[in-house]
Write an enzyme that holds these catalytic residues in place. Structure first.
Site, PDB file in Angstrom:
ATOM      1  CB  SER A 135      -0.903  -0.040   1.245  1.00 43.13           C
ATOM      2  OG  SER A 135      -1.893   0.959   1.192  1.00 43.13           O
ATOM      3  CG  ASN A 136       1.191   4.274  -2.254  1.00 41.05           C
ATOM      4  OD1 ASN A 136       2.385   4.035  -2.326  1.00 41.05           O
ATOM      5  ND2 ASN A 136       0.395   4.263  -3.299  1.00 41.05           N
ATOM      6  CG  HIS A 137       3.059   6.201   4.447  1.00 36.24           C
ATOM      7  ND1 HIS A 137       2.690   5.637   5.643  1.00 36.24           N
ATOM      8  CD2 HIS A 137       4.365   5.915   4.286  1.00 36.24           C
ATOM      9  CE1 HIS A 137       3.743   5.039   6.184  1.00 36.24           C
ATOM     10  NE2 HIS A 137       4.767   5.180   5.380  1.00 36.24           N
ATOM     11  CB  VAL A 179      -3.596   4.610  -7.255  1.00 33.80           C
ATOM     12  CG1 VAL A 179      -3.915   3.245  -7.856  1.00 33.80           C
ATOM     13  CG2 VAL A 179      -4.818   5.531  -7.308  1.00 33.80           C
TER      14      VAL A 179
END
Ligand code: CTP
Ligand code: CA
Length: 227
Positions: free
Chosen positions: A33-35, A100
């Site tokens: 995922s991303n922050h 995203v």
């Protein structure tokens, strides 16, 4: 909460906003995922709604409450986010605030991968590219929203990188976002709005003030088109 004005400057306009991260499963318990707290995207959805727009917020997993007065669609992955956005079209406005995930595991495991898969450990994970939601919507024939806005979170050469994304993604505006400080997860943001014909730099301010400023620019854009 504030009731949505039926006569605001964006009354009669539909807006779709993406926010938060996407989450791409490796197995049933792990993901990449991303922050992204979702704060800026949620604030933009709220600000557009207060100006009278009919807003749908397509959100990845965040810990924020659903904003009042907007339609809320919960998603997890980039592929789901793209599908959700497409199914909201036609729309006048698309704002891509979501962080995203650029890639997803090629073959997520149905069962939990054991920490010691082989005597050498896990080895490598094959990733495949996720769809670019902003680029896809920007290049849509027929159903393209008349205003498509992207975000570019950058740590360095902020405006140069953002300008490049404006070209590559085919959107109308890019909001360049300097994330070199404590912006990620914080309550403030420092942005520049980059259009094809110029750039407007805003001072560092609260994410809700950033959202109001952006929403007002969007309302002005539509009133200019109408005149
Ligand atoms: N974006 C998107 N779908 C993706 C990747 C990005 O819709 N798969 C959107 C983001 O919501 C944002 C814009 O594209 O509005 C820029 O995202 P960013 O991650 O900064 O750009 P990338 O092209 O992915 O470049 P990089 O991560 O290498 O900086
Ligand atoms: Ca990216």
């Amino acid at each position: 909460h504030l009731a949505k004005p039926i006569d605001g400057p964006l009354a009669g306009k539909k807006a779709v906003v993406t926010a938060g991260p996407t989450r791409e499963a490796l197995d049933p318990v792990r993901y990449i995922s991303n922050h992204s707290s979702g704060k800026q995207g949620y604030a933009i959805a709220t600000a557009l709604s207060r100006l009278g727009a009919d807003v749908t917020l397509v959100s990845g997993p965040t810990s924020l409450p659903q904003p009042a007065g907007v339609n809320f669609v919960q998603v997890e992955t980039a592929v789901q986010m793209l599908d959700a956005v497409k199914s909201e079209l036609p729309s006048d406005i698309f704002i891509s605030v979501a962080a995203v995930a650029d890639w997803r595991p090629a073959e997520p495991s149905d069962v939990k991968i054991k920490a010691k898969t082989t005597k050498d450990g896990l080895g490598s994970i094959t990733l495949v590219e996720n769809p670019d939601i902003l680029k896809t919507i920007s290049h849509m024939k027929g159903k393209r929203p008349s205003l498509v806005v992207g975000f570019a979170a950058e740590t360095n050469d902020v405006e140069d990188h953002a300008q490049g994304k404006l070209e590559r993604k085919g959107c109308d505006w890019i909001v360049a976002n300097d994330v070199s400080g404590d912006v990620m997860g914080g309550s403030e943001n420092e942005i520049a709005i980059i259009k094809r014909d110029g750039i407007e730099r805003l001072p560092r301010m609260d994410k809700s003030a950033v959202a109001q400023n952006l929403a007002l620019r969007i309302a002005e854009n539509f009133s200019t088109i109408k005149a």
